[in-house]
Every structure is written in C-alpha cells, then in structure tokens.
Design a protein around this motif. Structure first.
Motif, PDB file in Angstrom:
ATOM      1  N   GLU A  32      31.801  17.873  55.334  1.00  0.00           N
ATOM      2  CA  GLU A  32      33.534  17.063  54.048  1.00  0.00           C
ATOM      3  C   GLU A  32      33.206  18.392  53.126  1.00  0.00           C
ATOM      4  O   GLU A  32      32.185  18.014  52.387  1.00  0.00           O
ATOM      5  CB  GLU A  32      32.766  15.119  53.725  1.00  0.00           C
ATOM      6  CG  GLU A  32      33.221  14.702  54.956  1.00  0.00           C
ATOM      7  CD  GLU A  32      33.019  13.509  54.982  1.00  0.00           C
ATOM      8  OE1 GLU A  32      33.811  12.535  54.957  1.00  0.00           O
ATOM      9  OE2 GLU A  32      31.629  13.004  53.485  1.00  0.00           O
ATOM     10  N   ILE A  33      34.179  18.412  52.085  1.00  0.00           N
ATOM     11  CA  ILE A  33      34.387  18.831  50.928  1.00  0.00           C
ATOM     12  C   ILE A  33      35.817  18.474  50.348  1.00  0.00           C
ATOM     13  O   ILE A  33      36.917  18.881  51.328  1.00  0.00           O
ATOM     14  CB  ILE A  33      34.083  20.345  50.882  1.00  0.00           C
ATOM     15  CG1 ILE A  33      34.440  21.014  49.991  1.00  0.00           C
ATOM     16  CG2 ILE A  33      35.078  21.093  51.822  1.00  0.00           C
ATOM     17  CD1 ILE A  33      33.732  22.480  49.843  1.00  0.00           C
ATOM     18  N   GLU A  34      35.787  18.515  49.053  1.00  0.00           N
ATOM     19  CA  GLU A  34      36.931  17.596  48.555  1.00  0.00           C
ATOM     20  C   GLU A  34      37.064  18.977  47.048  1.00  0.00           C
ATOM     21  O   GLU A  34      35.451  19.488  47.193  1.00  0.00           O
ATOM     22  CB  GLU A  34      36.994  16.948  48.345  1.00  0.00           C
ATOM     23  CG  GLU A  34      36.070  16.102  47.212  1.00  0.00           C
ATOM     24  CD  GLU A  34      36.597  14.850  47.603  1.00  0.00           C
ATOM     25  OE1 GLU A  34      37.457  13.942  47.480  1.00  0.00           O
ATOM     26  OE2 GLU A  34      34.891  13.229  47.683  1.00  0.00           O
ATOM     27  N   TYR A  46      39.356  28.027  46.172  1.00  0.00           N
ATOM     28  CA  TYR A  46      38.469  27.319  45.442  1.00  0.00           C
ATOM     29  C   TYR A  46      37.668  28.154  44.680  1.00  0.00           C
ATOM     30  O   TYR A  46      36.907  28.447  45.548  1.00  0.00           O
ATOM     31  CB  TYR A  46      38.989  25.929  46.278  1.00  0.00           C
ATOM     32  CG  TYR A  46      37.369  25.075  46.143  1.00  0.00           C
ATOM     33  CD1 TYR A  46      37.652  24.223  45.496  1.00  0.00           C
ATOM     34  CD2 TYR A  46      36.391  25.254  46.874  1.00  0.00           C
ATOM     35  CE1 TYR A  46      36.471  23.056  44.861  1.00  0.00           C
ATOM     36  CE2 TYR A  46      35.451  23.870  46.660  1.00  0.00           C
ATOM     37  CZ  TYR A  46      35.546  23.347  45.511  1.00  0.00           C
ATOM     38  OH  TYR A  46      34.869  22.077  45.352  1.00  0.00           O
ATOM     39  N   SER A  47      36.565  27.082  44.483  1.00  0.00           N
ATOM     40  CA  SER A  47      35.327  27.313  43.969  1.00  0.00           C
ATOM     41  C   SER A  47      34.584  26.453  43.023  1.00  0.00           C
ATOM     42  O   SER A  47      34.944  26.056  42.514  1.00  0.00           O
ATOM     43  CB  SER A  47      35.151  29.022  42.961  1.00  0.00           C
ATOM     44  OG  SER A  47      33.663  29.250  42.512  1.00  0.00           O
ATOM     45  N   ALA A  48      33.019  26.120  43.978  1.00  0.00           N
ATOM     46  CA  ALA A  48      32.038  26.019  43.259  1.00  0.00           C
ATOM     47  C   ALA A  48      30.558  25.980  43.595  1.00  0.00           C
ATOM     48  O   ALA A  48      30.403  26.775  44.656  1.00  0.00           O
ATOM     49  CB  ALA A  48      32.438  24.511  44.268  1.00  0.00           C
ATOM     50  N   TYR A  49      29.983  25.994  42.163  1.00  0.00           N
ATOM     51  CA  TYR A  49      29.202  26.462  42.297  1.00  0.00           C
ATOM     52  C   TYR A  49      27.891  25.042  43.153  1.00  0.00           C
ATOM     53  O   TYR A  49      28.623  24.077  42.810  1.00  0.00           O
ATOM     54  CB  TYR A  49      28.235  26.493  41.084  1.00  0.00           C
ATOM     55  CG  TYR A  49      26.864  26.874  40.979  1.00  0.00           C
ATOM     56  CD1 TYR A  49      26.902  27.814  40.658  1.00  0.00           C
ATOM     57  CD2 TYR A  49      25.817  26.633  40.328  1.00  0.00           C
ATOM     58  CE1 TYR A  49      25.391  28.886  40.946  1.00  0.00           C
ATOM     59  CE2 TYR A  49      24.397  26.461  39.997  1.00  0.00           C
ATOM     60  CZ  TYR A  49      24.402  27.753  40.343  1.00  0.00           C
ATOM     61  OH  TYR A  49      23.080  28.252  40.157  1.00  0.00           O
ATOM     62  N   THR A  50      27.031  26.027  44.139  1.00  0.00           N
ATOM     63  CA  THR A  50      26.555  25.399  45.154  1.00  0.00           C
ATOM     64  C   THR A  50      24.708  24.786  44.586  1.00  0.00           C
ATOM     65  O   THR A  50      24.070  23.792  44.700  1.00  0.00           O
ATOM     66  CB  THR A  50      25.804  25.690  45.928  1.00  0.00           C
ATOM     67  OG1 THR A  50      25.147  27.525  46.227  1.00  0.00           O
ATOM     68  CG2 THR A  50      27.135  26.707  47.235  1.00  0.00           C
ATOM     69  N   ASP A  51      24.458  25.259  43.837  1.00  0.00           N
ATOM     70  CA  ASP A  51      22.886  25.287  41.937  1.00  0.00           C
ATOM     71  C   ASP A  51      21.988  25.354  44.204  1.00  0.00           C
ATOM     72  O   ASP A  51      21.048  24.895  44.080  1.00  0.00           O
ATOM     73  CB  ASP A  51      22.352  24.133  42.150  1.00  0.00           C
ATOM     74  CG  ASP A  51      21.165  23.688  41.591  1.00  0.00           C
ATOM     75  OD1 ASP A  51      20.898  24.414  40.816  1.00  0.00           O
ATOM     76  OD2 ASP A  51      22.137  22.723  40.809  1.00  0.00           O
ATOM     77  N   SER A  52      21.882  26.067  44.703  1.00  0.00           N
ATOM     78  CA  SER A  52      20.945  26.436  45.238  1.00  0.00           C
ATOM     79  C   SER A  52      20.727  27.718  45.626  1.00  0.00           C
ATOM     80  O   SER A  52      20.920  29.370  45.603  1.00  0.00           O
ATOM     81  CB  SER A  52      21.523  26.670  46.791  1.00  0.00           C
ATOM     82  OG  SER A  52      20.678  26.351  48.168  1.00  0.00           O
ATOM     83  N   SER A  80      28.564  26.905  53.307  1.00  0.00           N
ATOM     84  CA  SER A  80      27.508  26.351  54.165  1.00  0.00           C
ATOM     85  C   SER A  80      26.707  24.751  53.850  1.00  0.00           C
ATOM     86  O   SER A  80      26.120  24.313  54.644  1.00  0.00           O
ATOM     87  CB  SER A  80      26.843  26.634  54.981  1.00  0.00           C
ATOM     88  OG  SER A  80      25.681  27.824  54.214  1.00  0.00           O
ATOM     89  N   SER A  81      26.595  24.511  52.554  1.00  0.00           N
ATOM     90  CA  SER A  81      25.507  23.339  52.045  1.00  0.00           C
ATOM     91  C   SER A  81      26.598  22.455  52.443  1.00  0.00           C
ATOM     92  O   SER A  81      26.014  21.377  52.017  1.00  0.00           O
ATOM     93  CB  SER A  81      25.662  23.870  49.978  1.00  0.00           C
ATOM     94  OG  SER A  81      24.932  24.807  50.587  1.00  0.00           O
ATOM     95  N   TRP A  82      28.381  22.582  52.039  1.00  0.00           N
ATOM     96  CA  TRP A  82      28.847  21.440  52.632  1.00  0.00           C
ATOM     97  C   TRP A  82      29.190  20.631  54.172  1.00  0.00           C
ATOM     98  O   TRP A  82      29.607  19.863  54.152  1.00  0.00           O
ATOM     99  CB  TRP A  82      29.946  21.465  51.996  1.00  0.00           C
ATOM    100  CG  TRP A  82      29.671  21.053  50.606  1.00  0.00           C
ATOM    101  CD1 TRP A  82      30.110  19.516  50.034  1.00  0.00           C
ATOM    102  CD2 TRP A  82      29.973  22.019  49.386  1.00  0.00           C
ATOM    103  NE1 TRP A  82      30.231  20.527  48.411  1.00  0.00           N
ATOM    104  CE2 TRP A  82      30.185  21.995  48.144  1.00  0.00           C
ATOM    105  CE3 TRP A  82      29.564  23.674  50.033  1.00  0.00           C
ATOM    106  CZ2 TRP A  82      29.748  22.087  47.079  1.00  0.00           C
ATOM    107  CZ3 TRP A  82      29.692  23.513  48.161  1.00  0.00           C
ATOM    108  CH2 TRP A  82      29.089  23.719  46.983  1.00  0.00           C
ATOM    109  N   HIS A  83      28.163  21.561  55.007  1.00  0.00           N
ATOM    110  CA  HIS A  83      27.998  20.633  56.817  1.00  0.00           C
ATOM    111  C   HIS A  83      27.235  21.762  57.047  1.00  0.00           C
ATOM    112  O   HIS A  83      26.441  22.230  56.630  1.00  0.00           O
ATOM    113  CB  HIS A  83      29.585  21.762  57.365  1.00  0.00           C
ATOM    114  CG  HIS A  83      29.884  23.603  56.998  1.00  0.00           C
ATOM    115  ND1 HIS A  83      28.819  24.244  57.468  1.00  0.00           N
ATOM    116  CD2 HIS A  83      30.661  24.397  56.424  1.00  0.00           C
ATOM    117  CE1 HIS A  83      29.084  25.365  57.342  1.00  0.00           C
ATOM    118  NE2 HIS A  83      30.286  25.692  56.233  1.00  0.00           N
TER     119      HIS A  83
END
Length: 95
Positions: A32-34, A46-52, A80-83
């Motif tokens: 899931e992602i939003e 869309y862009s989001a930092y994963t902190d990984s 892939s951090s979100w699934h």
C-alpha cells in the motif's frame, strides 16, 4: 480504477496535482502507498524518502502516465519499501 492484482484510487484532483492510494496483492505479498502526485502534461510524479540504506537512491519515485482509458504506473526500486518482494505497483490501471 482496477487492475488484476490491485487498485488505485485518485481523489482531490486539480490542474496541478492529485492524491492517490494504491493497494496491491501479488504472489502472497501485499503493498500500500498513498501520497500526492504533481501533474505536468499527461504525466504526474510522486517522490518520497525511504530512510533506508538498502538503496543507492533512497527515494521512492513513481510516474503516472495518463493514456486516456488507462493510467500506467511506473515505480523506482526504492518503492519496494511499501510492498513485499514479489509485489509491485508497476502496471496499467483501467479507468
């Protein structure tokens, strides 16, 4: 909008952005992602930092391409951090 393995919902669409929610289930893995995507022409990003530290590029980047009757979604590796490992948000979603 639905595809065989998941759904994408778009809301609060304006001339320059929209909110989205994607849910997938593939090969026993879920995701899931939003977020909010910015529109430019027939594409939105869309862009989001994963902190990984697992990724060379730690930003989940998604591109939404409006093809008239469908939307093509393409994700970067860090999404892939979100699934799960056997799932993806990539795909063609019918309107």
């Amino acid at each position: 909008m639905k595809i065989q393995f998941g759904t994408v919902s778009i809301s609060n669409e304006t001339a320059d952005k929209f909110n989205f929610y994607i849910s997938v289930f593939m090969n026993g893995h879920v995701g899931e992602i939003e977020g909010t995507a910015k529109i430019k022409g027939n594409k939105a990003t869309y862009s989001a930092y994963t902190d990984s530290s697992l990724y060379d590029d730690p930003y989940c980047r998604m591109t939404f391409t409006n093809n008239g009757k469908s939307i093509q979604v393409k994700e970067s590796y860090a999404c892939s951090s979100w699934h799960g490992a056997a799932a993806t948000f990539d795909g063609k979603y019918a309107k």
